[in-house]
Motif scaffolding. Structure first.
Motif, mmCIF file in Angstrom:
data_model
loop_
_atom_site.group_PDB
_atom_site.id
_atom_site.type_symbol
_atom_site.label_atom_id
_atom_site.label_comp_id
_atom_site.label_asym_id
_atom_site.label_seq_id
_atom_site.Cartn_x
_atom_site.Cartn_y
_atom_site.Cartn_z
ATOM 1 N N ALA A 29 0.826 -1.362 0.199
ATOM 2 C CA ALA A 29 -0.128 -0.088 -0.018
ATOM 3 C C ALA A 29 0.872 1.284 0.127
ATOM 4 C CB ALA A 29 -0.960 0.041 1.199
ATOM 5 N N HIS A 30 1.974 1.218 0.826
ATOM 6 C CA HIS A 30 2.524 2.386 0.667
ATOM 7 C C HIS A 30 3.395 2.607 -0.406
ATOM 8 C CE1 HIS A 30 5.576 5.210 2.565
ATOM 9 N NE2 HIS A 30 6.565 4.700 2.254
ATOM 10 N N ASN A 31 3.810 1.696 -1.155
ATOM 11 C CA ASN A 31 4.630 1.614 -2.444
ATOM 12 C C ASN A 31 3.680 1.902 -3.534
ATOM 13 O OD1 ASN A 31 7.198 0.648 -1.539
ATOM 14 N ND2 ASN A 31 6.563 -1.557 -2.169
ATOM 15 N N SER A 32 2.326 1.693 -3.480
ATOM 16 C CA SER A 32 1.296 2.424 -4.613
ATOM 17 C C SER A 32 0.990 3.830 -4.242
ATOM 18 C CB SER A 32 -0.067 1.493 -4.453
ATOM 19 O OG SER A 32 -0.573 1.532 -3.059
ATOM 20 N N ASN A 33 0.856 4.064 -2.922
ATOM 21 C CA ASN A 33 0.828 5.459 -2.694
ATOM 22 C C ASN A 33 2.030 6.393 -3.238
ATOM 23 O OD1 ASN A 33 -1.684 5.115 -1.687
ATOM 24 N ND2 ASN A 33 -0.836 4.993 0.800
ATOM 25 N N ILE A 34 3.391 5.863 -3.120
ATOM 26 C CA ILE A 34 4.279 6.613 -3.568
ATOM 27 C C ILE A 34 4.442 6.796 -4.763
ATOM 28 C CG2 ILE A 34 6.897 6.366 -3.841
ATOM 29 C CD1 ILE A 34 6.930 5.350 -1.122
ATOM 30 N N LYS A 35 3.854 5.811 -5.706
ATOM 31 C CA LYS A 35 3.962 5.686 -6.803
ATOM 32 C C LYS A 35 2.932 6.626 -7.639
ATOM 33 C CE LYS A 35 5.575 1.158 -7.806
ATOM 34 N NZ LYS A 35 5.501 -0.224 -8.466
ATOM 35 N N LYS A 36 1.924 6.983 -7.019
ATOM 36 C CA LYS A 36 0.594 7.723 -7.012
ATOM 37 C C LYS A 36 1.187 9.250 -6.928
ATOM 38 C CE LYS A 36 -3.389 4.519 -6.333
ATOM 39 N NZ LYS A 36 -4.294 4.451 -5.339
ATOM 40 N N LEU A 37 1.841 9.557 -5.740
ATOM 41 C CA LEU A 37 2.366 10.717 -5.552
ATOM 42 C C LEU A 37 3.617 11.290 -6.359
ATOM 43 C CD1 LEU A 37 1.562 10.681 -1.627
ATOM 44 C CD2 LEU A 37 0.354 11.688 -3.489
ATOM 45 N N ASP A 38 4.393 10.290 -6.775
ATOM 46 C CA ASP A 38 5.811 10.668 -7.660
ATOM 47 C C ASP A 38 5.270 10.970 -8.918
ATOM 48 O OD1 ASP A 38 8.390 10.859 -7.885
ATOM 49 O OD2 ASP A 38 8.454 8.654 -8.451
ATOM 50 N N LYS A 39 5.449 12.406 -8.924
ATOM 51 C CA LYS A 39 5.114 13.114 -10.336
ATOM 52 C C LYS A 39 6.274 13.575 -10.710
ATOM 53 C CE LYS A 39 0.474 14.670 -8.918
ATOM 54 N NZ LYS A 39 -0.378 15.648 -8.942
ATOM 55 N N THR A 40 7.709 13.003 -10.496
ATOM 56 C CA THR A 40 8.885 13.487 -11.095
ATOM 57 C C THR A 40 8.879 13.310 -12.734
ATOM 58 O OG1 THR A 40 9.859 11.388 -10.623
ATOM 59 C CG2 THR A 40 10.204 13.176 -8.993
ATOM 60 N N THR A 41 8.389 12.205 -13.217
ATOM 61 C CA THR A 41 8.710 12.030 -14.551
ATOM 62 C C THR A 41 7.884 13.047 -15.377
ATOM 63 O OG1 THR A 41 6.961 10.409 -14.501
ATOM 64 C CG2 THR A 41 9.252 9.655 -14.744
ATOM 65 N N GLU A 42 6.670 13.388 -14.639
ATOM 66 C CA GLU A 42 5.834 14.365 -15.433
ATOM 67 C C GLU A 42 6.322 15.696 -15.362
ATOM 68 O OE1 GLU A 42 1.709 16.335 -14.518
ATOM 69 O OE2 GLU A 42 1.741 14.501 -14.070
ATOM 70 N N GLN A 43 7.051 15.954 -14.128
ATOM 71 C CA GLN A 43 7.724 17.105 -13.940
ATOM 72 C C GLN A 43 9.037 17.421 -14.982
ATOM 73 O OE1 GLN A 43 8.205 17.372 -9.919
ATOM 74 N NE2 GLN A 43 6.043 18.219 -9.381
ATOM 75 N N LEU A 44 9.555 16.279 -15.204
ATOM 76 C CA LEU A 44 10.843 16.354 -15.836
ATOM 77 C C LEU A 44 10.439 16.568 -17.152
ATOM 78 C CD1 LEU A 44 13.213 13.725 -14.365
ATOM 79 C CD2 LEU A 44 13.436 16.079 -14.351
ATOM 80 N N GLY A 45 9.547 16.075 -17.792
ATOM 81 C CA GLY A 45 8.960 16.289 -19.165
ATOM 82 C C GLY A 45 8.354 17.778 -19.241
#
Length: 94
Positions: A29-45
């Motif tokens: 559950a923690h890993n799925s939450n991190i993946k949802k909140l992690d927007k670094t690839t979108e921000q890098l784009g």
């Protein structure tokens, strides 16, 4: 004799399995939450897109400055020619 040892360790083994499953579910559950909140690839784009646009604007501004400097040199030269003609006319040399 083996059955007694097995029966003695069975309750502790079951609790350990349930504890491990609980930890595994919490970590998942923690890993799925991190993946949802992690927007670094979108921000890098987005940053990469902004850099491309900025480079285009910089190139456009460089071209504009070079054209304007050329026009400035031409206008300065024309002003010098007109100034020379006015001085020659003032001193009645023409």
């Amino acid at each position: 004799m083996a059955e007694k040892n097995f029966k003695r360790y069975l309750p502790s083994f079951i609790t350990i399995v349930f504890e491990l499953m609980e930890h595994w579910k919490r970590d998942a559950a923690h890993n799925s939450n991190i993946k949802k909140l992690d927007k670094t690839t979108e921000q890098l784009g987005t940053i990469e897109n902004m850099l491309v646009r900025l480079e285009k604007k910089i190139q456009y501004n460089r071209d504009l400055v070079s054209r304007l400097s050329f026009l400035l040199y031409i206008s300065i030269a024309a002003n010098l020619v007109f100034f020379a003609l006015i001085l020659l006319k003032v001193f009645t040399l023409i």
